[in-house]
Write a protein that holds these residues in place. Structure first.
Motif, PDB file in Angstrom:
ATOM      1  N   GLY A  95     -19.556  16.374 -66.047  1.00  0.00           N
ATOM      2  CA  GLY A  95     -18.240  15.914 -66.467  1.00  0.00           C
ATOM      3  C   GLY A  95     -17.872  14.505 -66.066  1.00  0.00           C
ATOM      4  O   GLY A  95     -16.713  14.135 -66.143  1.00  0.00           O
ATOM      5  N   ILE A  98     -16.791  25.071 -57.377  1.00  0.00           N
ATOM      6  CA  ILE A  98     -16.747  25.069 -58.843  1.00  0.00           C
ATOM      7  C   ILE A  98     -16.775  23.634 -59.355  1.00  0.00           C
ATOM      8  O   ILE A  98     -17.435  23.318 -60.344  1.00  0.00           O
ATOM      9  CB  ILE A  98     -15.486  25.802 -59.333  1.00  0.00           C
ATOM     10  CG1 ILE A  98     -15.596  27.287 -58.992  1.00  0.00           C
ATOM     11  CG2 ILE A  98     -15.281  25.615 -60.835  1.00  0.00           C
ATOM     12  CD1 ILE A  98     -14.356  28.095 -59.270  1.00  0.00           C
ATOM     13  N   ASP A  99     -16.073  22.737 -58.652  1.00  0.00           N
ATOM     14  CA  ASP A  99     -16.027  21.332 -59.068  1.00  0.00           C
ATOM     15  C   ASP A  99     -17.405  20.689 -59.086  1.00  0.00           C
ATOM     16  O   ASP A  99     -17.697  19.880 -59.964  1.00  0.00           O
ATOM     17  CB  ASP A  99     -15.098  20.532 -58.134  1.00  0.00           C
ATOM     18  CG  ASP A  99     -13.640  20.754 -58.493  1.00  0.00           C
ATOM     19  OD1 ASP A  99     -13.387  21.334 -59.566  1.00  0.00           O
ATOM     20  OD2 ASP A  99     -12.761  20.364 -57.709  1.00  0.00           O
ATOM     21  N   SER A 159     -25.607  24.592 -64.123  1.00  0.00           N
ATOM     22  CA  SER A 159     -24.975  24.205 -62.859  1.00  0.00           C
ATOM     23  C   SER A 159     -23.564  24.755 -62.777  1.00  0.00           C
ATOM     24  O   SER A 159     -23.126  25.208 -61.719  1.00  0.00           O
ATOM     25  CB  SER A 159     -24.986  22.686 -62.698  1.00  0.00           C
ATOM     26  OG  SER A 159     -23.942  22.120 -63.440  1.00  0.00           O
ATOM     27  N   VAL A 160     -22.852  24.763 -63.906  1.00  0.00           N
ATOM     28  CA  VAL A 160     -21.507  25.356 -63.901  1.00  0.00           C
ATOM     29  C   VAL A 160     -21.618  26.833 -63.537  1.00  0.00           C
ATOM     30  O   VAL A 160     -20.895  27.352 -62.685  1.00  0.00           O
ATOM     31  CB  VAL A 160     -20.818  25.195 -65.273  1.00  0.00           C
ATOM     32  CG1 VAL A 160     -19.547  26.040 -65.347  1.00  0.00           C
ATOM     33  CG2 VAL A 160     -20.486  23.735 -65.515  1.00  0.00           C
ATOM     34  N   ARG A 199     -12.802  26.338 -54.853  1.00  0.00           N
ATOM     35  CA  ARG A 199     -12.483  25.414 -55.934  1.00  0.00           C
ATOM     36  C   ARG A 199     -13.439  24.212 -55.914  1.00  0.00           C
ATOM     37  O   ARG A 199     -13.938  23.769 -56.945  1.00  0.00           O
ATOM     38  CB  ARG A 199     -11.028  24.954 -55.778  1.00  0.00           C
ATOM     39  CG  ARG A 199     -10.614  23.763 -56.605  1.00  0.00           C
ATOM     40  CD  ARG A 199     -10.504  24.137 -58.058  1.00  0.00           C
ATOM     41  NE  ARG A 199     -10.506  22.950 -58.888  1.00  0.00           N
ATOM     42  CZ  ARG A 199      -9.429  22.478 -59.505  1.00  0.00           C
ATOM     43  NH1 ARG A 199      -8.287  23.118 -59.408  1.00  0.00           N
ATOM     44  NH2 ARG A 199      -9.501  21.395 -60.241  1.00  0.00           N
ATOM     45  N   GLY A 235     -20.170  22.056 -59.803  1.00  0.00           N
ATOM     46  CA  GLY A 235     -20.786  22.478 -61.055  1.00  0.00           C
ATOM     47  C   GLY A 235     -20.252  21.699 -62.242  1.00  0.00           C
ATOM     48  O   GLY A 235     -21.007  21.250 -63.105  1.00  0.00           O
ATOM     49  N   LEU A 236     -18.943  21.518 -62.281  1.00  0.00           N
ATOM     50  CA  LEU A 236     -18.326  20.821 -63.410  1.00  0.00           C
ATOM     51  C   LEU A 236     -18.703  19.349 -63.437  1.00  0.00           C
ATOM     52  O   LEU A 236     -18.982  18.776 -64.488  1.00  0.00           O
ATOM     53  CB  LEU A 236     -16.801  20.942 -63.335  1.00  0.00           C
ATOM     54  CG  LEU A 236     -16.204  22.321 -63.590  1.00  0.00           C
ATOM     55  CD1 LEU A 236     -14.712  22.299 -63.312  1.00  0.00           C
ATOM     56  CD2 LEU A 236     -16.472  22.741 -65.026  1.00  0.00           C
ATOM     57  N   ILE A 237     -18.719  18.740 -62.246  1.00  0.00           N
ATOM     58  CA  ILE A 237     -18.915  17.296 -62.175  1.00  0.00           C
ATOM     59  C   ILE A 237     -20.317  16.903 -62.621  1.00  0.00           C
ATOM     60  O   ILE A 237     -20.530  15.825 -63.168  1.00  0.00           O
ATOM     61  CB  ILE A 237     -18.600  16.802 -60.743  1.00  0.00           C
ATOM     62  CG1 ILE A 237     -17.076  16.777 -60.570  1.00  0.00           C
ATOM     63  CG2 ILE A 237     -19.176  15.426 -60.489  1.00  0.00           C
ATOM     64  CD1 ILE A 237     -16.624  16.449 -59.184  1.00  0.00           C
ATOM     65  N   VAL A 286     -26.338  21.261 -67.339  1.00  0.00           N
ATOM     66  CA  VAL A 286     -24.896  21.270 -67.071  1.00  0.00           C
ATOM     67  C   VAL A 286     -24.375  22.715 -67.108  1.00  0.00           C
ATOM     68  O   VAL A 286     -23.674  23.166 -66.205  1.00  0.00           O
ATOM     69  CB  VAL A 286     -24.138  20.404 -68.094  1.00  0.00           C
ATOM     70  CG1 VAL A 286     -22.643  20.621 -67.971  1.00  0.00           C
ATOM     71  CG2 VAL A 286     -24.476  18.941 -67.868  1.00  0.00           C
ATOM     72  N   ASN A 299     -20.284  28.495 -60.072  1.00  0.00           N
ATOM     73  CA  ASN A 299     -19.260  29.545 -60.143  1.00  0.00           C
ATOM     74  C   ASN A 299     -19.697  30.773 -59.361  1.00  0.00           C
ATOM     75  O   ASN A 299     -18.896  31.391 -58.668  1.00  0.00           O
ATOM     76  CB  ASN A 299     -18.987  29.924 -61.601  1.00  0.00           C
ATOM     77  CG  ASN A 299     -17.873  29.093 -62.191  1.00  0.00           C
ATOM     78  OD1 ASN A 299     -16.733  29.205 -61.763  1.00  0.00           O
ATOM     79  ND2 ASN A 299     -18.199  28.247 -63.140  1.00  0.00           N
TER      80      ASN A 299
END
Lengths: 318, 343
Positions: A257, A249-250, A296-297, A246, A252-254, A293, A301
């Protein structure tokens, strides 16, 4: 395994194309980089025309898009439309480095604290500790960063004067200074970490509760292991798997985000760059940020999936 | 198989054991006054249907039930001169695995999925004995080899999901025998296995028993397994032992009506199968507030008013015991059961 990775990469390409088209069209529709030139009476019309022609802004939108795309796939991110023709890549690179630093440091600290809090809460289920941790997690998770960030600034910068409110270096700072850099990282990092700790500790608690019920925990106890060893070697080791993936994955999101956090702390990262270029209609930067972005997500993942296989021997890729 | 248990040394002696388990609906008296002796090198089977307290009895002996919800309220578990109910947590860690080891039902869930099988065996050896990691690992390979796992040195580095059902259970047995404990508790060791593999695993279990000279408590609801393995049998019903017999005796001369019913419910190859399988009608009573009389009374075809009122005294006949008001009239039982099945 290699086939699996290649297949995953293949799936991403149409996604990247679709998103870039979408962003390009909407950016060209809602904002106009040539607008400020048109409105400024001191710029002669010939200069405007030259500018517009040089950047190809007068050509049909699909031509502009295809030109951008052709350059992009050969590694040319183009030049900014508004920042005096600066190259896009160095601008994006520095923003990416700033955001990654914030993300990785916050996630690392949050993961450590979240795992510890979640484990203790699960082992001492329904104890005072568990109740306080649960309550704290819901509060931390529910308070949005634009509030918690402002409160942190108010307390630690304005009232106590311990830490700077914004930016990444003090005004006038030349070159790299570790202490100054870290001081500027503390508040945005904390604002981010508060939420992440809340998430990871809940995640870890749930995962750990499930593991503690497992038969192999009973087997471990029946071997005569100490409770500490049962929890750490047999409990945490297994319960950690979903939490670590998890966190991957974060990351990538951050990368894309942190718009609110970076705005509140004027932290020059990807989120702030995205906002600035969106308002300015600077689509070369906007597209570059968006592509990074999305990538990276996607990459994180994939990393999370691969990490899963490394941590859990039961999982193999077909 | 010798039945001469009277002259053998008692290894483990359980006296009047009571274990309560807290549930949302109330306190369940899961084990309600269980007593038995386990003799040196014997196989003692505990049989009974699900929820009768077999497993809770076993877990109570090792104090492996979660403290939050369970408590041994009365009784003693003597291992030699040591009363395990009074031993500290730290003390129990030296008993578990070393003097009493446990084999659980399903090795797929019973062994840790993310640690190598050999490492899980070596881990226990390292905790209890003064050996190097390397020695412990070698020992684990030797044990896996002894329980008949081919290619043990390579298999030791594999994970439990890479083992077949029978191999998993062999690995579980290798783990349990590693420190040559005096007592092996096997909780439904073959329930999760194919019938063809069951016999092999039980064979391994008996071999191990002979090799390390331990005693086995075999918990099962499979009377076929009992017939092949056990020297003596305890029949449990609703938290209590209602009959104790030699395995032979139970098959040929069961005394308690419940034991009759159990045997009756077992399909046999040497008899013509009637058109439906026999069963015992009804369900065991709740153990939150157990009935004051005989707990089987509501399902018993030969029950009389006294059965509902008074818990029957345990009658000892030779080396057997039974808790039934009408234990002296066993033929009744069979006749009534047969009538029940026919109707």
């Amino acid at each position: 395994m290699l086939r699996y990775i290649l297949r995953r990469i293949a799936v991403t390409i149409p996604i990247l194309l679709g998103i870039s088209l979408l962003i390009f069209v909407s950016a060209r529709q809602i904002s106009s980089p040539e607008g400020q030139l048109t409105l400024n009476p001191r710029i002669p019309p010939e200069a405007k025309a030259a500018y517009i022609e040089a950047l190809g802004l007068d050509r049909p939108w699909y031509e502009q898009y295809l030109t951008w795309l052709g350059n992009f796939v050969t590694g040319d991110f183009g030049v900014s439309l508004v920042k005096n023709g600066q190259e896009v890549w160095p601008i994006v690179q520095s923003a990416l480095a700033n955001t990654l630093l914030l993300a990785v440091v916050s996630i690392a600290i949050s993961l450590l604290l979240g795992v510890i809090l979640g484990t203790v809460a699960a082992v001492r289920r329904n104890s005072i500790f568990d109740i306080v941790a649960t309550f704290g997690a819901f509060v931390a998770f529910s308070v949005p960063v634009f509030l918690s960030g402002l409160l942190l600034q108010l307390i630690f910068s304005v009232q106590l004067g311990w830490l700077p409110t914004a930016g990444i270096y003090s005004p006038g700072q030349q070159g790299f200074d570790l202490v100054d850099r870290v001081e500027h990282l503390v508040l945005p990092g904390t604002a981010l970490a508060l939420q992440l700790i809340a998430v990871y500790s809940r995640f870890m608690r749930a995962s750990m509760l499930e593991v503690l019920e497992a038969d192999y925990i009973r087997t471990a106890r029946s071997k005569g292991l100490s409770e500490l060893r049962v929890i750490s070697q047999h409990g945490v080791r297994t319960a950690l798997i979903p939490v670590v993936t998890r966190a991957a994955i974060d990351i990538g999101l951050i990368v894309g985000g942190l718009i609110v956090t970076e705005r509140v702390f004027q932290y020059p990262g990807m989120g702030l760059l995205f906002l600035d270029s969106l308002f300015a209609g600077d689509y070369p930067i906007l597209l570059a940020v968006t592509m990074i972005v999305v990538l990276s997500v996607f990459i994180m993942n994939l990393v999370a999936d691969l990490l899963y296989a490394v941590l859990d021997p039961r999982i193999r890729f077909a | 198989m010798s039945l001469d248990t009277a002259n053998r040394k008692v290894v483990l002696s359980v006296k009047d054991l009571h274990t309560d388990i807290k549930t949302e609906n109330g306190v369940v008296h899961a084990v309600d006054g269980v007593s038995f002796d386990l003799h040196n090198n014997e196989v003692l089977a505990i049989v009974g249907e699900s929820g009768c307290g077999k497993s809770v009895t076993a877990l109570s002996m090792l104090k492996l039930l979660p403290k939050r919800v369970s408590k041994i309220t009365q009784g003693s578990v003597m291992l030699g001169d040591l009363d395990l109910t009074k031993v500290s947590d730290r003390g129990m860690r030296k008993i578990r695995g070393k003097r009493i080891a446990m084999i659980f039902q399903d090795a797929l869930t019973g062994l840790n999925p993310v640690h190598r099988v050999g490492d899980q065996i070596a881990e226990m050896i390292l905790i209890h004995e003064d050996v190097t990691k390397r020695q412990a690992h070698q020992q684990a390979i030797r044990l896996l080899d002894q329980v008949g796992i081919p290619n043990a040195s390579e298999r030791a580095d594999r994970y439990v999901h890479e083992f077949s059902g029978g191999m998993r259970q062999r690995a579980m047995i290798a783990l349990a025998m590693a420190l040559e404990p005096e007592v092996l508790i096997a909780d439904e060791p073959t329930t999760a296995l194919d019938v063809t593999v069951q016999a092999q695993v039980l064979e391994v279990l008996l071999e191990v028993k002979e090799r390390i000279g331990s005693s086995i408590i075999l918990i099962t609801h499979d009377l076929g397994v009992v017939a092949g393995m056990a020297d003596r049998v305890l029949v449990m019903y609703a938290g209590r032992i209602i009959e104790e017999q030699s395995a032979n005796g139970l098959y040929h001369n069961p005394m308690h009506p419940y034991a009759w019913g159990l045997l009756n419910a077992m399909p046999r190859v040497d008899e013509v199968l009637s058109d439906h399988l026999a069963s015992i009608p009804g369900a065991p009573p709740s153990l939150i507030e157990p009935p004051k009389g005989c707990r089987f009374a509501s399902r018993c075809p030969m029950a009389e008013p006294v059965c509902e009122e008074v818990y029957p005294e345990v009658i000892r006949v030779a080396r057997s015991s039974v808790a039934c008001h009408f234990a002296d009239r066993p033929d009744w039982g069979r006749a009534l059961w047969n009538a029940e099945v026919m109707s």
